[in-house]
Design a protein around this motif. Structure first.
Motif, mmCIF file in Angstrom:
data_model
loop_
_atom_site.group_PDB
_atom_site.id
_atom_site.type_symbol
_atom_site.label_atom_id
_atom_site.label_comp_id
_atom_site.label_asym_id
_atom_site.label_seq_id
_atom_site.Cartn_x
_atom_site.Cartn_y
_atom_site.Cartn_z
ATOM 1 N N ASN A 1 4.245 -2.851 -7.071
ATOM 2 C CA ASN A 1 5.589 -3.375 -6.803
ATOM 3 C C ASN A 1 6.264 -2.649 -5.640
ATOM 4 N N GLY A 2 5.482 -2.363 -4.604
ATOM 5 C CA GLY A 2 6.048 -1.750 -3.414
ATOM 6 C C GLY A 2 6.238 -0.249 -3.488
ATOM 7 N N THR A 3 5.824 0.374 -4.599
ATOM 8 C CA THR A 3 6.013 1.814 -4.777
ATOM 9 C C THR A 3 4.667 2.502 -4.926
ATOM 10 N N THR A 4 4.501 3.637 -4.254
ATOM 11 C CA THR A 4 3.282 4.425 -4.384
ATOM 12 C C THR A 4 3.383 5.321 -5.613
ATOM 13 N N LEU A 5 2.391 5.257 -6.491
ATOM 14 C CA LEU A 5 2.416 6.028 -7.732
ATOM 15 C C LEU A 5 2.086 7.496 -7.462
ATOM 16 N N PRO A 6 2.617 8.410 -8.280
ATOM 17 C CA PRO A 6 2.314 9.839 -8.081
ATOM 18 C C PRO A 6 0.840 10.121 -8.306
ATOM 19 N N GLU A 7 0.289 11.041 -7.500
ATOM 20 C CA GLU A 7 -1.138 11.346 -7.573
ATOM 21 C C GLU A 7 -1.545 11.856 -8.951
ATOM 22 N N ALA A 8 -0.659 12.582 -9.613
ATOM 23 C CA ALA A 8 -0.999 13.141 -10.926
ATOM 24 C C ALA A 8 -1.282 12.052 -11.958
ATOM 25 N N SER A 9 -0.827 10.823 -11.695
ATOM 26 C CA SER A 9 -1.031 9.748 -12.663
ATOM 27 C C SER A 9 -2.440 9.174 -12.629
ATOM 28 N N PHE A 10 -3.240 9.514 -11.613
ATOM 29 C CA PHE A 10 -4.595 8.947 -11.543
ATOM 30 C C PHE A 10 -5.632 9.984 -11.114
ATOM 31 N N THR A 11 -5.331 11.260 -11.265
ATOM 32 C CA THR A 11 -6.296 12.313 -10.955
ATOM 33 C C THR A 11 -6.433 13.255 -12.146
ATOM 34 N N ARG B 1 -6.824 1.716 -15.899
ATOM 35 C CA ARG B 1 -5.613 1.305 -16.620
ATOM 36 C C ARG B 1 -4.514 0.876 -15.649
ATOM 37 N N ALA B 2 -4.370 1.595 -14.545
ATOM 38 C CA ALA B 2 -3.366 1.221 -13.549
ATOM 39 C C ALA B 2 -3.714 -0.122 -12.916
ATOM 40 N N PHE B 3 -4.987 -0.309 -12.608
ATOM 41 C CA PHE B 3 -5.421 -1.558 -11.991
ATOM 42 C C PHE B 3 -5.226 -2.737 -12.947
ATOM 43 N N ALA B 4 -5.581 -2.542 -14.208
ATOM 44 C CA ALA B 4 -5.402 -3.600 -15.200
ATOM 45 C C ALA B 4 -3.933 -3.933 -15.403
ATOM 46 N N ASP B 5 -3.060 -2.984 -15.082
ATOM 47 C CA ASP B 5 -1.618 -3.195 -15.213
ATOM 48 C C ASP B 5 -0.992 -3.751 -13.926
ATOM 49 N N GLY B 6 -1.835 -4.099 -12.940
ATOM 50 C CA GLY B 6 -1.319 -4.763 -11.749
ATOM 51 C C GLY B 6 -1.209 -3.910 -10.506
ATOM 52 N N ALA B 7 -1.723 -2.680 -10.535
ATOM 53 C CA ALA B 7 -1.600 -1.803 -9.369
ATOM 54 C C ALA B 7 -2.694 -2.112 -8.343
ATOM 55 N N GLN C 1 -2.766 -12.260 -8.444
ATOM 56 C CA GLN C 1 -1.338 -12.558 -8.442
ATOM 57 C C GLN C 1 -0.466 -11.318 -8.268
ATOM 58 N N ASN C 2 -0.979 -10.339 -7.573
ATOM 59 C CA ASN C 2 -0.198 -9.122 -7.345
ATOM 60 C C ASN C 2 -0.187 -8.784 -5.866
ATOM 61 N N ARG C 3 0.843 -8.021 -5.481
ATOM 62 C CA ARG C 3 0.903 -7.462 -4.137
ATOM 63 C C ARG C 3 1.192 -5.978 -4.248
ATOM 64 N N GLY C 4 0.584 -5.212 -3.349
ATOM 65 C CA GLY C 4 0.796 -3.773 -3.386
ATOM 66 C C GLY C 4 2.066 -3.345 -2.692
ATOM 67 N N PHE C 5 2.430 -4.034 -1.599
ATOM 68 C CA PHE C 5 3.569 -3.614 -0.785
ATOM 69 C C PHE C 5 4.392 -4.830 -0.376
ATOM 70 N N ASP C 6 5.702 -4.641 -0.295
ATOM 71 C CA ASP C 6 6.586 -5.686 0.205
ATOM 72 C C ASP C 6 6.445 -5.785 1.724
ATOM 73 N N ALA C 7 7.162 -6.746 2.323
ATOM 74 C CA ALA C 7 7.103 -6.935 3.769
ATOM 75 C C ALA C 7 7.409 -5.613 4.489
#
Length: 401
Positions: A78-88, A108-114, A153-159
């Protein structure tokens, strides 16, 4: 502003054609430079089959089995970069470094739309090491490779806009790209889109220049500054972004100023202190301007420019064991070649490269000049002592034919 869309044709790489033409645009280098480069987007349908460069299987291999660490991956939602600690996490026994990719957390992050962004793939995936090196040679500008893996049906970053040109290569799935004209043309690297956030958001509401679906094999070229947003459709989308880190006139001006300042260091008048109690240094400023203008005229920024260019790229990978075997096995007819992507230049009798410099005797300089023309050479051509020096310095590698 026109946007090119080319008809399908045979895309097999021909001898004598670079990857820009044979794999990405079907335009010759001169035509691309004249009509497209840094001017306008270019959409090329079915440009090539990119399965030799990257694939969904490569994504799984890199994430699950290569022990990658940050910053080789980032995660966005949703246009926000997740903190590194959440996936390392730690890699376990014998690999307790804590910032290695955690494949379970990433799943888990990918399955949730990241969106998963694999960065600097020119360093971690050999086919892209070779391809980006070839493209950089075509363009004369450094190139990096990132992969964007987006769930349906997801986007990583807004315009937003990038501060470098990009070639987007659709690898798997489909992705809708919406492109708008720049609000800040030709941004420099320290002028990110967030400096113009409101203007970007407003422009993104207008009529797009391009609104299209990219399918596997399609290529979209975007000059820096062009606004874009992309959204995966009904399946997972994988695309490569080849980022071209443009050299600009501003960068050349920086090199010129640095060269002039280096000259002024040797001017005693410029090293002198300003008067005590100086308030408005008008007289001194006029003097400095005069000396600086003279130094700018006298300066040669080209050596500094080439040093900076060399520092931004990497030479062809070289295995130390194979190089040692070649060094120990040198004979009178050992074939060698110049190491690729070395950015080698012969400046007088000094050979400057990405791996350092060598001072040569006059006869050696003549032999090295032949080497720089390309092709294979033998110790009989170059001289065994010179070949040994060049192998030891990592300038030449064994030629395998």
């Amino acid at each position: 502003m026109s946007v090119g869309s080319l008809d399908l044709q045979d895309t097999a790489a021909d001898h004598g054609r670079g990857v820009l033409e044979s794999r990405l645009t079907r335009l010759g280098r001169e035509e691309f430079a004249r009509d497209v480069w840094a001017r306008t987007p270019l959409l090329t349908r079915a440009a090539s089959d990119f399965s030799d460069l990257f694939s969904p299987g490569a994504v799984d291999e890199l994430i699950a089995r290569r022990g990658l660490r940050t910053p080789f991956l980032r995660v966005a939602k949703n246009g926000t970069t997740l903190p590194e600690a959440s996936f390392t996490s730690s890699g376990g026994v014998g690999a307790t470094i804590t910032d290695q990719l955690d494949d379970t957390a990433l799943w888990r992050a990918f399955a949730d739309g990241a969106t998963l962004v694999l960065q600097a793939l020119q360093r971690t995936w050999q086919p892209l090491t070779d391809f980006t090196s070839a493209l950089s040679t075509d363009l004369g500008h450094p190139v990096q490779a990132n992969a964007y893996v987006t769930p349906p049906q997801n986007r990583g970053f807004d315009a937003h806009y990038d501060v470098h040109d990009v070639f987007v290569l659709q690898i798997a799935g489909t992705k809708r790209w919406v492109i708008h004209a720049p609000v800040h043309p030709d941004p420099l690297r320290d002028q990110p889109w967030t400096d113009h956030r409101a203007a970007v958001a407003e422009a993104a509401k207008g009529e797009p220049v391009i609104d299209t679906l990219l399918e596997p094999g399609d290529v979209l070229y975007l000059p820096r500054g062009w606004l874009h947003a992309a959204e995966a459709q009904g399946e997972v989308s994988v695309h490569l972004t080849l980022g071209v880190h443009n050299w600009t006139r501003h960068a050349l001006a920086e090199q010129l100023v640095q060269s002039a300042l280096a000259l002024l260091r040797d001017d005693p008048a410029m090293r002198a202190s300003l008067p005590l109690g100086v308030d408005a240094p008008d007289d001194d400023l006029a003097f400095v301007r005069e000396r600086l203008a003279a130094a700018l005229t006298a300066s040669d920024p080209v050596p500094r420019f080439h040093r900076a260019r060399r520092a931004q790229g990497r030479p062809e990978p070289m295995g130390p064991l194979a190089q040692l075997a070649a060094l120990e096995g040198v004979t009178a007819d050992t074939p060698v070649r110049l190491r690729e992507a070395l950015a080698a230049r012969l400046e007088g009798s000094r050979l400057s490269t990405r791996v350092g410099w060598l001072d040569l005797a006059e006869a050696e300089a003549e032999q090295v000049r032949r080497l720089l023309d390309g092709g294979e050479h033998t110790t009989g051509d170059l001289g065994q002592d010179l070949v040994v020096r060049l192998l030891r310095a990592g300038v030449v590698v064994p030629a395998t034919g």
